[in-house]
Design an enzyme around this catalytic site. Structure first.
Site, mmCIF file in Angstrom:
data_model
loop_
_atom_site.group_PDB
_atom_site.id
_atom_site.type_symbol
_atom_site.label_atom_id
_atom_site.label_comp_id
_atom_site.label_asym_id
_atom_site.label_seq_id
_atom_site.Cartn_x
_atom_site.Cartn_y
_atom_site.Cartn_z
ATOM 1 N N ARG A 66 -26.221 -48.345 -21.160
ATOM 2 C CA ARG A 66 -25.433 -48.838 -20.028
ATOM 3 C C ARG A 66 -24.751 -50.158 -20.413
ATOM 4 O O ARG A 66 -23.657 -50.467 -20.005
ATOM 5 C CB ARG A 66 -26.306 -49.021 -18.771
ATOM 6 C CG ARG A 66 -25.535 -49.641 -17.617
ATOM 7 C CD ARG A 66 -26.140 -49.461 -16.224
ATOM 8 N NE ARG A 66 -27.565 -49.255 -16.179
ATOM 9 C CZ ARG A 66 -28.481 -50.231 -16.316
ATOM 10 N NH1 ARG A 66 -28.120 -51.478 -16.485
ATOM 11 N NH2 ARG A 66 -29.765 -49.933 -16.257
ATOM 12 N N LYS B 24 -5.291 -40.038 -17.357
ATOM 13 C CA LYS B 24 -3.900 -39.585 -17.415
ATOM 14 C C LYS B 24 -3.368 -39.630 -18.849
ATOM 15 O O LYS B 24 -3.888 -38.952 -19.699
ATOM 16 C CB LYS B 24 -3.071 -40.410 -16.437
ATOM 17 C CG LYS B 24 -3.766 -40.648 -15.071
ATOM 18 C CD LYS B 24 -3.956 -39.375 -14.260
ATOM 19 C CE LYS B 24 -4.876 -39.529 -13.055
ATOM 20 N NZ LYS B 24 -4.602 -40.636 -12.151
HETATM 21 C C1 LIG Z 1 -5.218 -41.390 -11.121
HETATM 22 C C2 LIG Z 1 -4.822 -42.775 -10.885
HETATM 23 C C3 LIG Z 1 -5.763 -43.751 -10.546
HETATM 24 C C4 LIG Z 1 -7.222 -43.417 -10.311
HETATM 25 O O1 LIG Z 1 -7.837 -42.978 -11.477
HETATM 26 P P1 LIG Z 1 -9.070 -41.927 -11.531
HETATM 27 O O2 LIG Z 1 -9.312 -41.800 -12.988
HETATM 28 O O3 LIG Z 1 -8.605 -40.678 -10.888
HETATM 29 O O4 LIG Z 1 -10.194 -42.550 -10.791
HETATM 30 C C5 LIG Z 1 -5.321 -45.054 -10.396
HETATM 31 N N1 LIG Z 1 -4.021 -45.380 -10.560
HETATM 32 C C6 LIG Z 1 -3.091 -44.462 -10.877
HETATM 33 C C7 LIG Z 1 -1.680 -44.891 -11.044
HETATM 34 C C8 LIG Z 1 -3.454 -43.136 -11.050
HETATM 35 O O5 LIG Z 1 -2.523 -42.230 -11.351
#
Ligand SMILES: *Cc1c(COP(=O)(O)O)cnc(C)c1O
Length: 385
Positions: free
Chosen positions: A52, A201
């Site tokens: 952790r 992403k």
């Molecule tokens: C998806 C997203 C988030 C949140 O991220 P997670 O990995 O889904 O928790 C925050 N900001 C933007 C611009 C995103 O596209």
């Protein structure tokens, strides 16, 4: 060659990605361990005690992402939202955050439905308006939190100007750079104090894992966030860290293709009579096209377009075959979604109206498939409107 001075693509492939010592394994090993054997009492080997707190796979990813954004360090978390939450864990009761009025839907949900109960205060402002942003900053404001371009309306905020305004008032600027990735936009070079990503992403890029990162510009931020990782525990797993280390190797070539195809798809959509409006910073009619050219080196893969009604959006989304209907973005596959009922449902009708998000809007995250196939697919789907 010192990797610190090398080019962006070289950093993607090599920083934190050094061959492993024991066997020369070129792939970074996944250290699937919760704990570490200690050589003697009080002497953990290389400082590793418990996963952790730290893990070699995770350490390598943190080094890599810090280098890509030009930060001094980074800390990774279990998701993008866990990173936003970690950032707010550095605040205390009475602290205030100025937030862009149209950010990722999960952010206002966390702020308004969880963190207000802990005595934190939030103000939402159109951060593309510098005067309004300056006015919203209070004495108790600890962060100006911006996302640029925003999801899904592709509104830009001027990172450099906001950083100057905020710094004059003793406030830090945090930029969610998920949409552009460090390949196209470098907030720290423009003055930001921290950079956030949902690594889910573009950084990972393959829609196969969740994660988040906060890139730091000071040792103090890094130490505080390491303490949050240890104390709160929403850390990224070794496997997930490895997925991103692998994905990020191709970040530069993927982003180039995302951008090239993004421009082609945006041009195609802009020419369709049945599409009422296209939101893409690369189009000359985008109100902030000049700012886009100034602070970004590409326009990216995200495009939102107006089909005219919920019914039209439904029809189009039912017809697409190459584009996959689903939430998320930034993967090699083209994802298409309906913000009003999917990512931005939690905002409510009023909240959506306030940022100009309509029921007819469709958002596309252009992948790296042959762009001709994407155009053909969209063409046949639009033809039924
Ligand atoms: C998806 C997203 C988030 C949140 O991220 P997670 O990995 O889904 O928790 C925050 N900001 C933007 C611009 C995103 O596209």
């Amino acid at each position: 060659m010192a990797k610190k001075d090398s080019g962006f693509s070289t950093k993607c492939v090599h920083v934190g990605q050094e061959p492993e010592q024991l066997t020369g394994s070129v792939g970074v090993p996944i250290y699937a361990t919760s704990t570490y054997a200690q050589d003697e009492l009080g002497k953990p080997r290389l400082g590793y005690e418990y996963s952790r707190v730290s893990n070699p796979t995770r350490d390598r990813l943190e080094k890599n992402l810090a280098a890509l954004e030009g930060g001094v360090d980074s800390k990774v978390f279990a998701s993008g939202m866990a990173a936003v939450s970690a950032m707010c864990s550095l605040l205390k009761k009475g602290d205030h955050v100025v937030c862009s009025s149209n950010v990722y839907g999960g952010v206002p949900r966390l702020f308004n439905q969880v963190l207000v109960n802990y005595g934190l205060e939030f103000t939402y402002v159109d951060t593309s308006d510098l005067k309004a942003t300056e006015k919203a900053i209070r004495r108790s404001t600890k962060y100006v939190y911006i996302e640029t371009p925003t999801n899904p309306l592709m509104v830009l905020s001027d990172i450099e100007a906001i950083s100057q305004i905020a710094h004059k008032k003793g406030t830090e600027v945090v930029v969610d750079n998920t949409f552009m990735s460090p390949y196209f936009q470098k907030p720290i070079a423009l003055g930001a104090d921290m950079v956030l990503h949902s690594t889910t992403k573009f950084l990972n890029g393959h829609s196969d894992g969740l994660g988040g990162v906060l890139v730091c510009t000071t040792k103090e931020q890094s130490e505080k966030l390491a303490f949050i990782q240890k104390s709160v525990g929403a850390i990224m797993s070794p496997f997930e860290s490895w997925l991103i280390l692998r994905g990020v190797k191709t970040l530069a070539v993927r982003m180039k293709q995302h951008d090239e195809s993004g421009r082609v798809v945006a041009d195609f959509l802009a020419k369709q009579k049945k599409i009422k409006k296209v939101f893409y910073p690369g189009l000359p009619d985008h109100p902030q096209h000049e700012l886009a050219k100034q602070q970004m080196t590409g326009f990216g893969a995200l495009i939102t377009f107006e089909t005219g009604s919920l019914n039209n959006a439904k029809k189009l989304l039912k017809r697409v075959k190459v584009c996959t209907l689903g939430e998320s973005l930034g993967g090699v596959e083209t994802l298409i979604s309906h913000p009003a009922t999917m990512t931005h449902a939690a905002l409510g009708e009023k909240g959506r109206a306030a940022i100009g998000l309509t029921d007819g809007m469709v958002r596309i995250s252009v992948g790296i498939e042959d762009v001709e196939d994407l155009i053909t697919d969209l063409e046949q789907a639009i033809s039924v409107l």
